[in-house]
Scaffold this active site. Structure first.
Site, PDB file in Angstrom:
ATOM      1  N   TYR A 227       0.790  -1.231   0.000  1.00  0.00           N
ATOM      2  CA  TYR A 227       0.000   0.000   0.000  1.00  0.00           C
ATOM      3  C   TYR A 227       0.825   1.285   0.000  1.00  0.00           C
ATOM      4  O   TYR A 227       1.740   1.450   0.802  1.00  0.00           O
ATOM      5  CB  TYR A 227      -0.919   0.034   1.236  1.00  0.00           C
ATOM      6  CG  TYR A 227      -2.061   0.978   1.037  1.00  0.00           C
ATOM      7  CD1 TYR A 227      -3.253   0.545   0.470  1.00  0.00           C
ATOM      8  CD2 TYR A 227      -1.943   2.321   1.353  1.00  0.00           C
ATOM      9  CE1 TYR A 227      -4.288   1.417   0.242  1.00  0.00           C
ATOM     10  CE2 TYR A 227      -2.978   3.205   1.127  1.00  0.00           C
ATOM     11  CZ  TYR A 227      -4.159   2.744   0.583  1.00  0.00           C
ATOM     12  OH  TYR A 227      -5.189   3.616   0.356  1.00  0.00           O
ATOM     13  N   ARG A 395      -7.783   5.749  -2.145  1.00  0.00           N
ATOM     14  CA  ARG A 395      -6.867   6.696  -2.793  1.00  0.00           C
ATOM     15  C   ARG A 395      -7.043   6.721  -4.303  1.00  0.00           C
ATOM     16  O   ARG A 395      -7.487   5.747  -4.906  1.00  0.00           O
ATOM     17  CB  ARG A 395      -5.419   6.283  -2.493  1.00  0.00           C
ATOM     18  CG  ARG A 395      -5.042   6.381  -1.018  1.00  0.00           C
ATOM     19  CD  ARG A 395      -4.527   7.746  -0.679  1.00  0.00           C
ATOM     20  NE  ARG A 395      -4.376   7.962   0.765  1.00  0.00           N
ATOM     21  CZ  ARG A 395      -3.700   8.977   1.270  1.00  0.00           C
ATOM     22  NH1 ARG A 395      -3.105   9.855   0.493  1.00  0.00           N
ATOM     23  NH2 ARG A 395      -3.635   9.148   2.578  1.00  0.00           N
TER      24      ARG A 395
END
Ligand code: SAT
Ligand code: MN
Length: 612
Positions: A227, A395
């Site tokens: 991530y 995101r």
């Protein structure tokens, strides 16, 4: 066309490289890593669109990526539910001497940390391709540029790095035979046994994740997470943690700051660098659409600034990244129209919800919640679901060049001269809308005592107040007390060319929980006040915490907002500030004798002004 060469060092392992690599140190490191991690093949990335498309189609075929029907060349990924943010608790700054890392960093000595991680890396890429990503932070023609090489076993990381950094053979070319590079080793930490099917988002459990930095060797080792800041190693690891160490040594600064250009109605240009913790609105401010009449803004960066004193003695800022890795929830045409336009094509979305017509959606989007969607965990979702459809730290990864308000000068090799620094955070109570520092040292004190409520950008509790000096607590690669000293020293070197320093809080609420300030585009009203302070055109009131605008000093033309709330946003509750002094005391005490004398003086003066 890529040619396949036979690897001379390892046993039978295919190696694909489309360009000539002359740097022996690099070749040697790549082959050492391959020996250690045992990937099935090695692939040197060329940064091309063809490469991006090929990796994306492989990930779509595997099911890890979903091509979005509604957005050209855009893809949705869903992470493992355990791998949704940076892991500060598993992030290490490793010097032989713990004091060099300081009290705000996790520390393990390099010998034992390397031993632990070498055990994890052993065979960790089995069954996977090992990608070698040559990248530059800042445009290659900038004197500020730094070259990194990321080795990763994640094609998701490769595609994100294509957007966030400058990848390709031009970087290898620039390295030549003996150029310096920052080695960044990354593995998702999920080797595949013969015939084993790959997970959609491979990663290791939390206790095996390590995001490690060895500043004395300019070395980054990351294991177990796929991530964002844990895996895109050019970003927080290189451009902040390692760069902050290099910057201090070399006399420049690596800061967790957006870069913004503001243009007055008369055409006067101001550059602002603002530091806020993760998920506190940097991207929104970076792309602000000013509501204050006549003012315009351009974006130069939304997360990181590298700052260096130029030949004229002023401080110049450049954004080392080439993309935005921004928080999706809360982003809308209302809050950030420029970001919404940036996201129309060529983007990667992570942990957003998927609509039935093949688009992404998140909480706070302009479109109302869809009647049905697939949530970030891949489950059916309807608006009556108590859980959000998108993860709060979902995101987007978007090319900066696509931003409609990107400045024509955003890639200017020497950067842009900075007029204003802003610090701040997310604070529901106490902290007023804006304060101007009395002088540089007071500004450094404001930065050093910055406090903010924690957000979903880190794995951990959300909403707890913590000190986050200069928004650098998770990103400073050395002892924070020395970092304070570096700020003082930079001020001395800048002399009368120092930027002015301000502290803001857009997030204050009243007793009923209502926002006291409208935020977003109206923040331009506060920015205008700052610019006019520099020009000596507008007034302020001296308070114990700094200079503050009176309501009349702010240009509120056309603002439709209850004026009594603005008065409240500007209120200074001295008792509340006094009540926080013991916490500041503790905050500074952790640095012991290393705390600069000038900081102690600032703190003493502050207490005196409060009547303590
Ligand atoms: O995941 S990132 O570290 O890139 C985002 C952030 O925390 O700012
Ligand atoms: Mn950030």
């Amino acid at each position: 066309m890529a040619k396949t060469i036979k690897n001379q060092v390892a046993q039978e392992r295919r190696e694909t490289v489309a360009y000539t690599v002359k740097n022996e140190k690099l070749k040697q490191w790549v082959h050492e890593v391959a020996e250690l991690c045992e990937p099935k093949e090695i692939y040197w990335c060329d940064g091309s669109q063809e490469e991006y498309d090929r990796l994306m189609s492989q990930m779509v075929a595997h099911g890890a990526a979903i091509a979005l029907k509604k957005r050209p060349n855009s893809f949705l990924f869903r992470s493992d539910p355990s791998d949704v943010a940076r892991v500060e608790a598993r992030t290490y700054i490793s010097y032989p001497d713990k004091d060099e890392a300081g009290p705000t960093n996790n520390w393990i000595d390099p010998v034992s940390l390397k031993k632990t991680m070498l055990d994890l890396y052993k065979g960790c890429m089995k069954g996977r391709t090992m990608y070698v990503i040559p990248f530059s932070m800042a445009p290659l023609d900038s004197p500020m540029a730094k070259i990194g090489i990321e080795i990763t076993d994640s094609p998701y990381v490769v595609c994100n790095m294509h957007i966030m950094t400058r990848v390709g053979p031009q970087v290898i070319e620039a390295l030549g035979t003996d150029g310096e590079f920052i080695p960044c080793l990354h593995s998702v930490g999920a080797p595949l046994a013969e015939g084993q099917e790959d997970a959609l988002w491979p990663c290791a459990p939390i206790e095996k994740k390590y995001i490690s930095h060895f500043p004395e060797e300019n070395l980054i080792w990351s294991y177990g997470s796929g991530y964002g800041g844990n895996a895109l190693l050019g970003k927080k690891c290189l451009a902040l943690r390692i760069a902050s160490v290099i910057a201090r040594r070399e006399g420049w600064m690596a800061e967790h700051m957006l870069i913004l250009r503001l243009i007055s109605p008369e055409g006067k240009v101001y550059h602002i660098c603002a530091a806020f913790p993760s998920a506190c609105g940097k991207t929104n401010l970076a792309m602000i659409l000013p509501t204050v009449p006549g003012w315009k803004a351009e974006c130069l960066g939304d997360d990181i600034a590298w700052l260096k004193i130029g030949p004229d003695g002023r401080l110049y800022a450049i954004n080392p990244e080439s993309g935005f890795f921004g928080v999706a929830p809360g982003t809308s045409h209302d809050s950030n129209p420029a970001a919404m336009d940036t996201l129309e094509k060529n983007c990667i979305f992570t942990n957003c919800a998927l609509t039935d017509d093949g688009d992404v959606w998140w909480e706070g989007h302009d479109d109302p919640a869809p009647e049905h969607a697939i949530d970030w965990k891949g489950r059916d979702w309807t608006p009556d679901n108590p859980e959000p459809a998108a993860h709060p730290n979902a995101r987007f990864t978007a090319p900066a060049a696509q931003c409609p308000v990107i400045s024509p000068d955003w890639e200017k090799p020497q950067g842009v001269p900075v007029d204003i620094f802003i610090f701040g955070g997310r604070r529901t109570r106490v902290q007023p809308l804006v304060v101007e520092a009395f002088d540089w040292d007071h500004g450094v004190f404001l930065g050093a005592t910055a406090a903010s409520e924690t957000t979903a950008a880190n794995i951990g509790a959300v909403g707890n107040l913590r000190r986050d000096p200069f928004a650098m607590k998770p990103f400073c690669g050395y002892n924070m007390a020395d970092y304070f000293a570096h700020w003082f020293a930079m001020g001395d070197r800048l002399g009368d060319k120092k930027p002015r320093i301000f502290y803001v809080n857009w997030f204050r609420k009243n007793d009923e929980g209502k926002w006291l300030w409208p935020g977003f585009g109206d923040n331009s009203r506060v920015l205008k006040w700052m610019c006019e302070r520099i020009e000596g055109k507008v007034g302020a009131e001296e308070t114990p915490i700094g200079y503050m605008p009176r309501q009349d000093d702010l240009d509120l033309t056309g603002l439709d907002w209850p004026m009594e709330r603005i008065a409240e946003a500007l209120e200074v509750d001295i008792e509340a500030f006094k009540a926080e002094v013991p916490d500041m005391e503790q905050h500074f005490a952790q640095f012991g004798a290393r705390l600069p004398e000038r900081m102690k003086i600032q703190f003493e003066e502050y207490k005196k002004r409060l009547g303590l």
